[in-house]
Design a protein around this motif. Structure first.
Motif, PDB file in Angstrom:
ATOM      1  N   GLY A 269       4.580  43.827  13.016  1.00  0.00           N
ATOM      2  CA  GLY A 269       4.211  43.147  11.769  1.00  0.00           C
ATOM      3  C   GLY A 269       5.432  42.597  11.049  1.00  0.00           C
ATOM      4  N   SER A 270       6.537  43.349  11.081  1.00  0.00           N
ATOM      5  CA  SER A 270       7.769  42.877  10.447  1.00  0.00           C
ATOM      6  C   SER A 270       8.271  41.603  11.121  1.00  0.00           C
TER       7      SER A 270
ATOM      8  N   ALA B 296       6.045  38.728  10.128  1.00  0.00           N
ATOM      9  CA  ALA B 296       6.294  38.342   8.740  1.00  0.00           C
ATOM     10  C   ALA B 296       7.595  37.544   8.632  1.00  0.00           C
ATOM     11  N   THR B 297       8.606  37.927   9.407  1.00  0.00           N
ATOM     12  CA  THR B 297       9.867  37.176   9.415  1.00  0.00           C
ATOM     13  C   THR B 297       9.638  35.758   9.917  1.00  0.00           C
TER      14      THR B 297
ATOM     15  N   LYS C 158       6.897  34.075   9.777  1.00  0.00           N
ATOM     16  CA  LYS C 158       6.153  33.356   8.748  1.00  0.00           C
ATOM     17  C   LYS C 158       7.079  32.927   7.613  1.00  0.00           C
ATOM     18  N   TYR C 159       8.022  33.787   7.265  1.00  0.00           N
ATOM     19  CA  TYR C 159       8.993  33.428   6.227  1.00  0.00           C
ATOM     20  C   TYR C 159       9.840  32.237   6.678  1.00  0.00           C
TER      21      TYR C 159
ATOM     22  N   PHE D 111       6.663  36.993   2.313  1.00  0.00           N
ATOM     23  CA  PHE D 111       6.674  37.401   3.728  1.00  0.00           C
ATOM     24  C   PHE D 111       7.984  38.097   4.086  1.00  0.00           C
TER      25      PHE D 111
ATOM     26  N   LEU E  11       7.667  41.564   2.838  1.00  0.00           N
ATOM     27  CA  LEU E  11       6.796  42.320   3.735  1.00  0.00           C
ATOM     28  C   LEU E  11       7.555  42.733   4.992  1.00  0.00           C
ATOM     29  N   ALA E  12       8.359  41.825   5.523  1.00  0.00           N
ATOM     30  CA  ALA E  12       9.136  42.129   6.734  1.00  0.00           C
ATOM     31  C   ALA E  12      10.065  43.318   6.500  1.00  0.00           C
TER      32      ALA E  12
END
Length: 214
Positions: A37-38, A41-42, A44-45, A53, A56-57
């Protein structure tokens, strides 16, 4: 009529591997899920620039560490230590404490050619560290079968770097504002901050560093 062989043939269970998992194995999977997930999220950022995001990462990796801390203790408390659990633990650790921190470093702006080589080296050290531990754990174990010390730093120590860069990110020190800036060496760029990952990876594969195991 059914033959005797057909009547005595064991019935195959659906999802038999998952159904054989113990409680500790699900905690280990939680570790791997958080690491994955991290990374997502990275990505997506990087694609969107949305700082939520990035937060979140960073935030998922301490949860991965908690899962990693608990799975071994739960396994020992329930007398459920197994080779499957050991292999799951190594694979999850590689994702959460090897690949995910490297992805975060890339997301924070360490994207030069030399940066990429440094981050690949860091992940390769993590792979080697985990493989060596699995191969030598039996030799290092003392009475009772418990390993007394780690050769080299354990791979979860990479979260010290995650914490450091998380603090920098909270103060806007990412991208062009990374500490020590960027230098050009030959045809590629290097962010000197990425050398912390080289140091961390080298410490993982050291045979002279011996860390007592709690």
């Amino acid at each position: 009529m059914k033959t005797v062989a057909a009547m005595t043939k064991p019935r195959r269970r659906r999802f038999s591997m998952i159904r054989d998992f113990q409680m500790a194995d699900f905690l280990t999977l939680g570790n791997g899920f958080c690491g994955t997930g991290s990374m997502l999220a990275t990505l997506k950022y990087v694609a969107s620039g949305d700082l939520d995001f990035l937060r979140l990462a960073f935030g998922l990796l301490p949860i991965a560490l908690i899962c990693d801390f608990l799975d071994g203790r739960v396994a020992r408390a329930r007398a459920e230590v197994s080779m499957l659990g050991q292999e799951l633990d190594s694979l999850a650790d590689l994702v959460s404490f090897g690949v995910a921190p490297a992805a975060l470093a890339f997301g924070l702006g360490m994207r030069g050619g030399w940066d990429a080589i440094a981050l690949v080296y860091f992940v390769a050290c993590g792979i080697s560290r985990l493989a060596r531990y699995n191969a030598t754990a039996a030799q290092l174990a003392g009475e009772g079968g418990k390993v007394k010390y780690y050769e080299g730093t354990p791979i979860p120590t990479s979260l010290a770097l995650v914490a450091l860069f998380g603090a920098l990110a909270a103060n806007g020190r990412i991208g062009a504002a990374l500490p020590l800036g960027v230098v050009t060496l030959g045809p590629m760029e290097l962010h000197p901050a990425v050398l912390l990952f080289v140091v961390s990876g080298s410490a993982m594969i050291s045979k002279t560093l011996r860390i007592p195991k709690p």
